[in-house]
Design an enzyme around this catalytic site. Structure first.
Site, PDB file in Angstrom:
ATOM      1  N   SER A  27       0.226  14.639   7.573  1.00  0.00           N
ATOM      2  CA  SER A  27      -0.895  14.711   6.641  1.00  0.00           C
ATOM      3  C   SER A  27      -1.914  13.639   7.024  1.00  0.00           C
ATOM      4  CB  SER A  27      -0.408  14.554   5.198  1.00  0.00           C
ATOM      5  OG  SER A  27      -1.469  14.760   4.284  1.00  0.00           O
ATOM      6  N   THR A  28      -2.257  12.717   6.140  1.00  0.00           N
ATOM      7  CA  THR A  28      -3.290  11.728   6.413  1.00  0.00           C
ATOM      8  C   THR A  28      -2.963  10.923   7.668  1.00  0.00           C
ATOM      9  OG1 THR A  28      -3.573  11.515   4.025  1.00  0.00           O
ATOM     10  CG2 THR A  28      -4.643   9.855   5.410  1.00  0.00           C
ATOM     11  N   HIS A  39      -1.763  19.046   6.980  1.00  0.00           N
ATOM     12  CA  HIS A  39      -2.567  19.344   5.791  1.00  0.00           C
ATOM     13  C   HIS A  39      -4.052  19.347   6.157  1.00  0.00           C
ATOM     14  CE1 HIS A  39       0.886  17.534   3.162  1.00  0.00           C
ATOM     15  NE2 HIS A  39       1.151  18.757   3.573  1.00  0.00           N
ATOM     16  N   MET A  57       0.422  11.152   3.283  1.00  0.00           N
ATOM     17  CA  MET A  57       0.563  10.770   1.884  1.00  0.00           C
ATOM     18  C   MET A  57       1.489  11.742   1.174  1.00  0.00           C
ATOM     19  SD  MET A  57      -2.529  10.514  -0.917  1.00  0.00           S
ATOM     20  CE  MET A  57      -3.012  12.220  -0.650  1.00  0.00           C
ATOM     21  N   ASP A  64       5.684  15.760   0.836  1.00  0.00           N
ATOM     22  CA  ASP A  64       5.815  17.133   1.319  1.00  0.00           C
ATOM     23  C   ASP A  64       6.712  17.188   2.553  1.00  0.00           C
ATOM     24  OD1 ASP A  64       5.339  19.893   1.424  1.00  0.00           O
ATOM     25  OD2 ASP A  64       3.650  19.626   2.799  1.00  0.00           O
TER      26      ASP A  64
END
Length: 367
Positions: free
Chosen positions: A179-180, A205, A298, A301
């Site tokens: 993600s991030t 993401h 972050m 997930d």
């Protein structure tokens, strides 16, 4: 509580006003200034010393990418890009992430005021993450433009000689979640993968449209073929498949083949695509032939599903805290007992290649 001090940089008076309003409604942050171009922003950064900047891409006198490049060289700080949802906007956003932006928000092309208000929770969440994210300098420079066939030196040097990986690549699969901070982390893994790598499936993401540009940029840098996953296509060795933004991506089997399932399913863990969906399918369909990799991001997930993968026999790598932009998803994966090895980002690809090479050697000896 110390508030997060945010500087808004955007040439649109409407956007500046809306972002200021959104930020100032939060108890934990404040907008300390708004600039309509980078030259004014440069002076405000010097005078106000913000914690986070939100930065538009298209602005007068100096575009956002030129400004970001200079900022990261001279005074690195957390930046959240405000991007347009167009093909050109996606391409520029990928460049911004390469230069060191923490994350981005894709603003709508029409209905700007209502659209930004609908994105308010996403905007402030990303500002909060940026405020605590670890600043990283790009691991690799922007080496070639999209569409180039040149192979970067780092990837060329990683090519194993007399590789045995291809002998086992049809049955093995590498499964990556991020993600991030993940766009650059994924690149760091993929540029080291040889052309005979097992198939790689990836969930990062990202909203619709941006994954197309992300795949194109990776494809220009890697020995393997990198593309967005297409529903029903066969998952092949030497290829990496990225979950399309706004869709769920999972793996199924058709006889002896793995196939991609791309569908308009509901968000999972608030995400679409979701790492949880991909990893659960890898646990079920690939089992002990899978290698899992959890990278910076972050939230949580994919953590539970990665443990499921390990329970089904996969071997899993998790990025360590020191090398993560945000140590959320990796922390949760470790807490769930999903990790076989916790490694710095630059050690994951070599460890994976060594593991694959050892598997190839065992297969060769059996033959």
């Amino acid at each position: 509580m110390k508030k997060i001090r945010v500087l808004v940089v955007d040439d649109s008076a409407l956007v500046r006003s809306l972002l200021t309003e959104i930020i100032n409604r939060q108890a934990d942050m404040e907008c300390i200034g708004a600039a309509n171009d980078p030259l004014i922003a440069r002076e405000m950064i010097r005078d106000l010393d913000p914690d986070v900047i939100t930065l538009d891409v298209e602005m007068p006198r100096m575009d956002g990418i030129d400004f970001l490049g200079r900022l990261m060289r001279l005074r690195p700080m957390p930046v959240v890009m405000i991007s347009t949802m167009t093909a050109q906007g996606a391409e520029v956003t990928m460049r911004a992430l390469e230069l060191g932006a923490v994350d981005f928000v894709a603003k709508p092309r029409i209905g700007l005021a209502s659209g930004l208000r609908e994105l308010a929770s996403e905007i402030v969440d990303k500002v909060r993450v940026a405020a605590v994210a670890k600043f990283r300098r790009p691991l690799l420079p922007v080496l070639t433009p999209p569409g180039s066939t040149a192979v970067p030196a780092a990837a060329s040097a990683a090519r194993p000689t007399n590789s045995l990986i291809g002998r086992l690549s049809t049955e093995k699969m590498i499964c990556i979640g991020a993600s991030t901070g993940g766009t650059e982390a994924i690149k760091e893994i993929l540029v080291h993968m040889p052309a005979d790598s097992p198939a790689i499936v990836i969930t990062q993401h990202m909203p619709p449209g941006f994954t197309t540009s992300f795949a194109a940029r990776l494809n220009s840098l890697c020995q393997i073929t990198v593309k967005e996953a297409v529903h029903g296509e066969r998952i092949l060795p030497g290829h990496a498949y990225i979950a399309p933004g706004g869709k769920q991506f999972r793996i199924n089997r058709s006889g002896a083949n793995y196939v991609a399932v791309v569908e308009d399913a509901e968000p999972v863990n608030r995400h679409r695509p979701s790492v949880e969906v991909l990893f659960l399918s890898c646990a079920e369909m690939v089992g002990r032939n899978a290698y899992g990799i959890m990278l910076t991001g972050m939230g949580n997930d994919g953590a539970r599903a990665m443990r499921e993968m390990r329970d089904k026999g996969s071997y899993n790598y998790v990025q360590d805290e020191a090398s993560c932009v945000v140590f959320g998803m990796p922390r949760e994966a470790i807490a769930h007992g999903a990790a076989d090895e916790v490694l710095p980002l630059d050690k994951i690809a070599p460890a994976l290649l060594a593991k694959l090479g050892a598997s190839g050697d065992r297969l060769h000896n059996r033959i």
